[in-house]
Design a protein around this motif. Structure first.
Motif, PDB file in Angstrom:
ATOM      1  N   GLY A  25       0.796  -1.217   0.000  1.00 13.55           N
ATOM      2  CA  GLY A  25       0.000   0.000   0.000  1.00 13.55           C
ATOM      3  C   GLY A  25       0.827   1.266   0.000  1.00 13.55           C
ATOM      4  N   GLU A  26       2.156   1.156  -0.128  1.00 12.42           N
ATOM      5  CA  GLU A  26       3.018   2.336  -0.180  1.00 12.42           C
ATOM      6  C   GLU A  26       2.757   3.138  -1.452  1.00 12.42           C
ATOM      7  OE1 GLU A  26       5.019   3.498   2.020  1.00 12.42           O
ATOM      8  OE2 GLU A  26       5.364   1.856   3.424  1.00 12.42           O
ATOM      9  N   GLU A  27       2.933   4.455  -1.350  1.00 13.19           N
ATOM     10  CA  GLU A  27       2.825   5.314  -2.520  1.00 13.19           C
ATOM     11  C   GLU A  27       3.824   4.874  -3.581  1.00 13.19           C
ATOM     12  OE1 GLU A  27       0.753   7.721  -3.277  1.00 13.19           O
ATOM     13  OE2 GLU A  27      -0.368   7.654  -1.384  1.00 13.19           O
ATOM     14  N   ALA A  28       3.443   5.034  -4.853  1.00  9.81           N
ATOM     15  CA  ALA A  28       4.276   4.543  -5.962  1.00  9.81           C
ATOM     16  C   ALA A  28       4.491   5.655  -6.986  1.00  9.81           C
ATOM     17  CB  ALA A  28       3.634   3.327  -6.607  1.00  9.81           C
ATOM     18  N   GLY A 180     -10.195  -7.475 -16.789  1.00  7.32           N
ATOM     19  CA  GLY A 180      -8.794  -7.467 -16.402  1.00  7.32           C
ATOM     20  C   GLY A 180      -8.407  -6.369 -15.442  1.00  7.32           C
ATOM     21  N   TYR A 181      -9.325  -5.424 -15.170  1.00  8.83           N
ATOM     22  CA  TYR A 181      -9.075  -4.343 -14.211  1.00  8.83           C
ATOM     23  C   TYR A 181      -9.662  -4.786 -12.880  1.00  8.83           C
ATOM     24  CZ  TYR A 181      -9.438   0.334 -12.082  1.00  8.83           C
ATOM     25  OH  TYR A 181      -9.347   1.433 -11.242  1.00  8.83           O
ATOM     26  N   SER A 182      -8.800  -5.156 -11.932  1.00 10.31           N
ATOM     27  CA  SER A 182      -9.215  -5.767 -10.680  1.00 10.31           C
ATOM     28  C   SER A 182      -9.082  -4.765  -9.548  1.00 10.31           C
ATOM     29  CB  SER A 182      -8.360  -7.006 -10.393  1.00 10.31           C
ATOM     30  OG  SER A 182      -8.660  -7.562  -9.138  1.00 10.31           O
ATOM     31  N   VAL A 183     -10.217  -4.259  -9.064  1.00  9.25           N
ATOM     32  CA  VAL A 183     -10.214  -3.270  -7.993  1.00  9.25           C
ATOM     33  C   VAL A 183      -9.961  -3.967  -6.661  1.00  9.25           C
ATOM     34  CG1 VAL A 183     -11.582  -1.515  -6.800  1.00  9.25           C
ATOM     35  CG2 VAL A 183     -11.780  -1.796  -9.278  1.00  9.25           C
ATOM     36  N   ASP A 186     -11.912   0.454  -1.830  1.00  7.50           N
ATOM     37  CA  ASP A 186     -12.824   1.557  -2.114  1.00  7.50           C
ATOM     38  C   ASP A 186     -12.083   2.866  -2.335  1.00  7.50           C
ATOM     39  OD1 ASP A 186     -15.330   0.205  -1.982  1.00  7.50           O
ATOM     40  OD2 ASP A 186     -15.125   0.121   0.198  1.00  7.50           O
ATOM     41  N   HIS A 187     -10.763   2.843  -2.183  1.00  5.72           N
ATOM     42  CA  HIS A 187      -9.955   4.052  -2.368  1.00  5.72           C
ATOM     43  C   HIS A 187      -9.308   4.106  -3.746  1.00  5.72           C
ATOM     44  CE1 HIS A 187     -10.529   4.758   1.913  1.00  5.72           C
ATOM     45  NE2 HIS A 187     -10.144   3.509   2.129  1.00  5.72           N
ATOM     46  N   GLY A 188      -9.609   3.134  -4.597  1.00  4.60           N
ATOM     47  CA  GLY A 188      -9.161   3.192  -5.980  1.00  4.60           C
ATOM     48  C   GLY A 188      -7.974   2.317  -6.330  1.00  4.60           C
ATOM     49  N   GLN A 189      -7.386   1.611  -5.362  1.00  2.00           N
ATOM     50  CA  GLN A 189      -6.256   0.734  -5.694  1.00  2.00           C
ATOM     51  C   GLN A 189      -6.734  -0.419  -6.581  1.00  2.00           C
ATOM     52  OE1 GLN A 189      -6.620   2.043  -2.608  1.00  2.00           O
ATOM     53  NE2 GLN A 189      -4.799   3.356  -2.688  1.00  2.00           N
ATOM     54  N   TRP A 224      -0.163  -7.434 -12.259  1.00  5.16           N
ATOM     55  CA  TRP A 224       0.843  -6.383 -12.126  1.00  5.16           C
ATOM     56  C   TRP A 224       0.167  -5.081 -11.733  1.00  5.16           C
ATOM     57  CZ3 TRP A 224      -0.540  -8.560 -16.749  1.00  5.16           C
ATOM     58  CH2 TRP A 224      -0.963  -7.730 -17.800  1.00  5.16           C
ATOM     59  N   SER A 225       0.918  -4.258 -11.005  1.00  4.84           N
ATOM     60  CA  SER A 225       0.387  -3.016 -10.474  1.00  4.84           C
ATOM     61  C   SER A 225       1.554  -2.172  -9.986  1.00  4.84           C
ATOM     62  CB  SER A 225      -0.587  -3.296  -9.321  1.00  4.84           C
ATOM     63  OG  SER A 225      -1.155  -2.102  -8.824  1.00  4.84           O
ATOM     64  N   SER A 226       1.239  -1.009  -9.453  1.00  4.17           N
ATOM     65  CA  SER A 226       2.235  -0.200  -8.765  1.00  4.17           C
ATOM     66  C   SER A 226       1.858   0.039  -7.315  1.00  4.17           C
ATOM     67  CB  SER A 226       2.435   1.147  -9.490  1.00  4.17           C
ATOM     68  OG  SER A 226       3.045   0.935 -10.755  1.00  4.17           O
ATOM     69  N   GLN A 227       0.572   0.043  -6.995  1.00  2.00           N
ATOM     70  CA  GLN A 227       0.083   0.122  -5.619  1.00  2.00           C
ATOM     71  C   GLN A 227      -1.243  -0.617  -5.538  1.00  2.00           C
ATOM     72  OE1 GLN A 227      -0.758   4.030  -4.026  1.00  2.00           O
ATOM     73  NE2 GLN A 227      -1.314   3.213  -2.028  1.00  2.00           N
ATOM     74  N   PRO A 228      -1.225  -1.947  -5.366  1.00  2.00           N
ATOM     75  CA  PRO A 228      -2.476  -2.710  -5.404  1.00  2.00           C
ATOM     76  C   PRO A 228      -3.302  -2.643  -4.133  1.00  2.00           C
ATOM     77  CG  PRO A 228      -0.640  -4.174  -5.059  1.00  2.00           C
ATOM     78  CD  PRO A 228      -0.056  -2.814  -5.292  1.00  2.00           C
ATOM     79  N   LEU A 229      -2.722  -2.199  -3.009  1.00  3.97           N
ATOM     80  CA  LEU A 229      -3.456  -2.166  -1.753  1.00  3.97           C
ATOM     81  C   LEU A 229      -3.577  -0.747  -1.224  1.00  3.97           C
ATOM     82  CD1 LEU A 229      -2.098  -5.196   0.314  1.00  3.97           C
ATOM     83  CD2 LEU A 229      -3.865  -5.143  -1.450  1.00  3.97           C
TER      84      LEU A 229
END
Length: 351
Positions: A25-28, A180-183, A186-189, A224-229
């Motif tokens: 959950g760190e900023e990316a 393929g867009y997996s939320v 509720d904060h948008g990650q 893959w993501s940059s901030q998934p949580l």
């Protein structure tokens, strides 16, 4: 679904105890963002996406030997970028890699971990022909047709176990979430997430020098993501289940210190059509905890999907399926009974 690369950064981008589980959950800042509406291309999207901070290739398999004894196999390769920006070559590469391998039976759970720096050939992924590797652990296509994974091999070796498997499927990839867009909150990650849950498996596992021929089913996840949580999300419980008549079910809950659990899931028809589940349709209730590595871990669960008439209870093949890796978690094969009978895998983090 798990990603555990913080140790390679020396605590850097991801530090235990901060920014959600494993720092996910760190900023990316500076990394590519996950947004809706992406078009996926295969086999290109089998390959790496280094502009995003984190990524993994994940395979789990439920297997049986000729006597009907059950086994489970896990093979995972993680990639993390230590910093954003143009990709550098050789030892200057900002990419780091980690591999996890596991082999579970009713009596024992074995695991191993490997780490590598990018840019020097010790670990990496190529898209066509597809090959993912770290040291001598490999997950690689032996076909150049279609999406590149009609037939593949999977292998890993630990101190007291190994496996060499062949995976085959004629089904297309399954896009999780909204195409393929997996939320994830509720904060948008969010992440980009697809699966191949239709692999048939044959091959051999080795335990303490004893070679065992096995067959079964496997499930591959790619994210893959940059901030998934979100920063307050401390862990998750993730299920990949093989249902009767060829249907599949993926679902997870993300647990938070500050918010209610976030639920998501996908019902996958035998032909491969994926239907996202409404969050309010998913009910997950722990039934029994087990003391693993000094932690109380919920190894048995009640799962309900009202819209599909599904009410099942899961039990682990081996409740001691603890991956005591750099970021420890529980991962192992399960069986379930109730309105539907079958098998699958359960992963639990943050306990």
């Amino acid at each position: 679904m798990v990603c555990c690369l913080g140790a390679l950064a020396g605590g850097g981008v991801w530090a235990a105890g901060g920014g959600g589980f494993a720092g996910l959950g760190e900023e990316a800042t500076g990394f590519a963002e996950v947004t809706p509406g992406r078009t996926f291309f295969f086999p290109a999207d089998l390959g790496a996406h280094p502009d995003y901070r984190i990524e993994w290739w994940y395979v789990t398999a439920n297997l049986k030997d000729a006597a009907g004894e059950d086994y489970g196999v896990q093979w995972t390769l993680f990639r993390q970028a230590l910093e954003p920006g143009p990709q550098r070559e050789g030892w200057a590469s900002q990419q780091v890699w980690m591999g996890h391998a596991g082999l579970t039976s009713r009596e024992t759970h074995r695991f191993s971990e490997a780490v590598a720096r990018g840019g020097i050939g010790q670990a990496g992924v190529s898209a066509q022909p597809f090959a993912a590797w770290i040291d001598d652990w490999t997950f690689a296509s032996d076909s150049t047709a279609g999406d590149g994974l009609a037939s593949a091999t999977l292998s890993a070796t630990g101190a007291d176990f190994s496996y060499a498997l062949t995976l085959k499927s004629v089904r297309p990839m399954v896009l999780q979430g909204d195409n393929g867009y997996s939320v994830k909150s509720d904060h948008g990650q969010a992440s980009y997430y697809y699966s191949q849950p239709f692999f048939d498996v044959s091959g051999r596992v080795t335990l303490d020098g004893r070679e065992i021929d096995v067959t079964g089913r496997a499930w591959m996840d790619r994210e893959w993501s940059s901030q998934p949580l979100a920063p307050g999300q401390k862990g998750w419980d993730w299920f990949s289940l093989h249902l009767p008549d060829g249907e599949k079910l993926m679902l997870f809950q993300l647990r938070s210190d500050t918010d209610a659990p976030f639920y998501a899931g996908t019902w996958i028809a035998a032909g491969g059509h994926a239907t996202p589940l409404d969050r309010g349709d998913i009910v997950l209730v722990p039934l029994r905890t087990h003391d693993v590595a000094g932690r109380q871990v919920p190894v048995e669960w009640s799962v309900e999907i009202e819209s599909r008439g599904l009410r099942i209870a899961t039990t682990p093949l081996n409740p001691e399926s603890w991956m005591a890796t750099s970021f420890a978690y529980w991962e192992g094969p399960v069986r379930f009974t109730g309105t539907h009978d079958g098998e699958g895998y359960l992963e639990m983090t943050g306990y």
